[in-house]
Design an enzyme around this catalytic site. Structure first.
Site, PDB file in Angstrom:
ATOM      1  N   ASP A 135       0.691  -0.880  -0.347  1.00 26.98           N
ATOM      2  CA  ASP A 135      -0.021   0.020  -0.010  1.00 26.98           C
ATOM      3  C   ASP A 135       1.241   0.847   0.171  1.00 26.98           C
ATOM      4  O   ASP A 135       2.188   1.050  -0.332  1.00 26.98           O
ATOM      5  CB  ASP A 135      -0.974  -0.379   1.459  1.00 26.98           C
ATOM      6  CG  ASP A 135      -2.214   0.088   0.882  1.00 26.98           C
ATOM      7  OD1 ASP A 135      -2.302   2.149   0.738  1.00 26.98           O
ATOM      8  OD2 ASP A 135      -3.236  -0.282   0.979  1.00 26.98           O
ATOM      9  N   HIS A 138      -3.745   6.341   3.324  1.00 25.74           N
ATOM     10  CA  HIS A 138      -4.620   4.858   3.107  1.00 25.74           C
ATOM     11  C   HIS A 138      -4.076   3.753   3.966  1.00 25.74           C
ATOM     12  O   HIS A 138      -4.631   3.070   4.219  1.00 25.74           O
ATOM     13  CB  HIS A 138      -4.996   5.121   1.253  1.00 25.74           C
ATOM     14  CG  HIS A 138      -5.088   4.067   0.927  1.00 25.74           C
ATOM     15  ND1 HIS A 138      -4.784   2.606   0.637  1.00 25.74           N
ATOM     16  CD2 HIS A 138      -6.813   3.663   0.867  1.00 25.74           C
ATOM     17  CE1 HIS A 138      -6.119   1.470   0.384  1.00 25.74           C
ATOM     18  NE2 HIS A 138      -6.969   2.538   0.042  1.00 25.74           N
ATOM     19  N   SER A 150     -11.413  -2.051  -0.820  1.00 23.73           N
ATOM     20  CA  SER A 150     -10.046  -1.546  -0.174  1.00 23.73           C
ATOM     21  C   SER A 150     -10.354  -2.384   1.124  1.00 23.73           C
ATOM     22  O   SER A 150      -9.004  -2.934   1.947  1.00 23.73           O
ATOM     23  CB  SER A 150      -9.757  -0.292  -0.135  1.00 23.73           C
ATOM     24  OG  SER A 150      -9.247   0.899  -0.794  1.00 23.73           O
TER      25      SER A 150
END
Length: 509
Positions: free
Chosen positions: A234, A284, A454
């Site tokens: 990520d 994120h 996600s």
């Protein structure tokens, strides 16, 4: 022998391309072919979008030479080349001919481009049978694509989204409560959690409503993920969130480790190799690590699914949209490194691209060949681009595609993708309030919400860790089979939602 073959091939290719009557794409000479105008980005994107709508994917190998060269024209002429003795010849250590094949291909490029290797070779991957080069001539592209030992020749820096109108541009692959860049899945701000969205559990942690929906707290009586390592590909993890750092062992989480790595190079130049470090500069990746394995803490903050699992995190990209050379190169490096990490059993990636990328595909196949169980996000974007269905690399046979649904139903979340490639779903959007999944924030002692496919993916990776921890001698296929058997639609498979929501308690029994 092989070197002579390639030299003959190069001469033959040039003769064919110089023909005035038999060129398969037009009837002009080699000189006029080199000088003809490149397709516009609108023309390129129209063909890509047509393929996405009709086939669910786009492959550069399905396009003609001029189309590929035109994309290169708009992306600094950076080319990704996959080679090998066969379609599945990916790994250098298992490919005794790879050095000879690469050298001869470089000789071919050098001859056709009339340039020294040092002027066009960007990188030769040390693990995979791939290399990146600069190619400016369409005749070189044509000859290279015809070569016997070529698996693919792709533009390595073409940015499909960059050339779309704002209305049709993909939003991202996740949604956060607030973001510094609404088109990237990034966000730093903290949001206070609604009391209806969690329950409290000892020693003073918050259990997200979605974990209760999937019977995760009940599963914890049998497994907490101990002894299993999850790899997260990520944007990295926050240096300001100690629960994903120095306090990774907190409360009832103990005896485990978190390792942080950085392979993303923040530069527009492909020759630059210095990374920008391990830290999350987006937010994120921090949310995904939290959802998968945040500690069962005593600080009044959300707990992750596998709160006693180890984590290995990779900063592989700046945000979740994998467009551009450095983003795709970073993901390739992360997957090959995790593939070579014997401690890692599960890999979770909540990032993606609208269509296939050869070098990422190679890296995922490499990791899969090492026995890794790989979960990827099916996609989250604006309604204008949900026609794509499941995005790459969740489309691959080697990955398990996950998407998000609304609470108490099989209706996909507002921006989630679905389709026949989906294997599992996670309830991640509340039916009344629309709130998403509580996680620890980018900053200490703060909380946030995160949604989309996600968080569904990271949550599912955590559930897989619970199963594998419960049955440590099992293989990847046995773990996956148990997860399917413990899901709502099993033994059937829904056309849009796969096997549906997983019952974590049933999975670990």
């Amino acid at each position: 022998m092989y070197r002579n073959y390639l030299k003959i091939l190069a001469i033959f290719s040039l003769l064919v391309l110089a023909s005035c009557s038999n060129d398969e794409t037009d009837n002009r000479s080699t000189d006029s072919r080199e000088s003809r105008q490149a397709l516009t980005t609108s023309q390129i994107n129209a063909q890509i979008e047509k393929s996405l709508k009709s086939n669910g994917d786009f492959l550069w190998k399905s396009a003609n030479d001029h189309f590929v060269w035109s994309a290169l024209y708009h992306s600094d002429f950076i080319v990704s080349v996959g080679f090998g003795d066969s379609h599945n010849d990916l790994e250098r250590s298992k490919s005794p001919k790879n050095a000879t094949i690469q050298s001869d291909l470089l000789d071919l490029i050098s001859h056709l481009e009339q340039a020294d290797r040092k002027d066009f070779l960007i990188v030769s991957d040390p693990i995979l049978n791939t290399m990146d080069v600069i190619i400016k001539k369409e005749t070189t592209i044509a000859a290279l694509r015809k070569a016997k030992y070529i698996r693919y020749v792709e533009p390595a820096n073409y940015r499909f989204s960059q050339y779309q109108s704002v209305a049709n541009r993909p939003k991202d692959l996740s949604t956060t409560s607030s973001g510094v860049d609404s088109g990237s899945g990034c966000g730093y701000d903290a949001v206070a959690l609604a009391t209806a969205d969690y329950t409290s559990i000892t020693p003073n942690a918050k259990v997200a409503w979605t974990l209760t929906q999937h019977n995760v707290p009940q599963a914890w009586t049998l497994s907490t993920g101990s002894g299993i390592t999850i790899g997260i590909v990520d944007t990295g993890t926050s240096p300001s969130q100690t629960l994903l750092g120095s306090n990774f062992n907190d409360g009832l989480s103990s005896g485990r480790s978190i390792q942080k790595n950085g392979v993303y190079v923040d530069s527009v130049w492909p020759w630059v190799t210095t990374t920008d470090g391990v830290n999350d500069l987006c937010g994120h990746g921090t949310s995904m690590a939290s959802a998968a394995a945040a500690p069962r803490n005593d600080n009044g903050l959300p707990v992750g699914v596998a709160y006693n699992s180890n984590l290995v995190t990779y900063r592989a990209a700046a945000n979740v949209v994998l467009e551009g050379y450095q983003e795709q190169e970073g993901v390739k490096k992360a997957f090959t490194a995790l593939g070579n990490n014997a401690n890692v059993k599960i890999i979770s990636m909540s990032m993606g691209h609208l269509f296939s990328v050869g070098k990422i595909s190679d890296a995922i196949k490499f990791a899969y060949g090492k026995g890794k169980l790989i979960f990827c996000a099916a996609g989250t974007s604006t309604s204008a681009t949900t026609f794509v269905g499941v995005i790459f690399p969740a489309t691959m046979a080697e990955t398990v595609a996950v998407t998000g649904v609304k609470e108490g139903s099989y209706v996909k979340c507002d921006d989630c993708h679905s389709g026949s490639k989906v294997e599992f779903t996670i309830a991640m959007q509340r039916s009344v309030s629309g709130n998403k999944v509580p996680v620890v924030s980018y900053y200490d002692n703060q909380t946030d919400y995160v949604g989309g496919s996600s968080v569904a993916t990271a949550t599912t990776a955590g559930m897989a860790a619970l199963v594998w921890s419960r049955y440590p001698s099992w293989t990847r296929d046995q773990v996956l089979s148990r997860m399917r058997q413990s899901s709502y639609f099993f033994p059937n498979k829904n056309s849009q939602f796969g096997y549906g929501n997983i019952n974590a308690l049933l999975a670990v029994q």
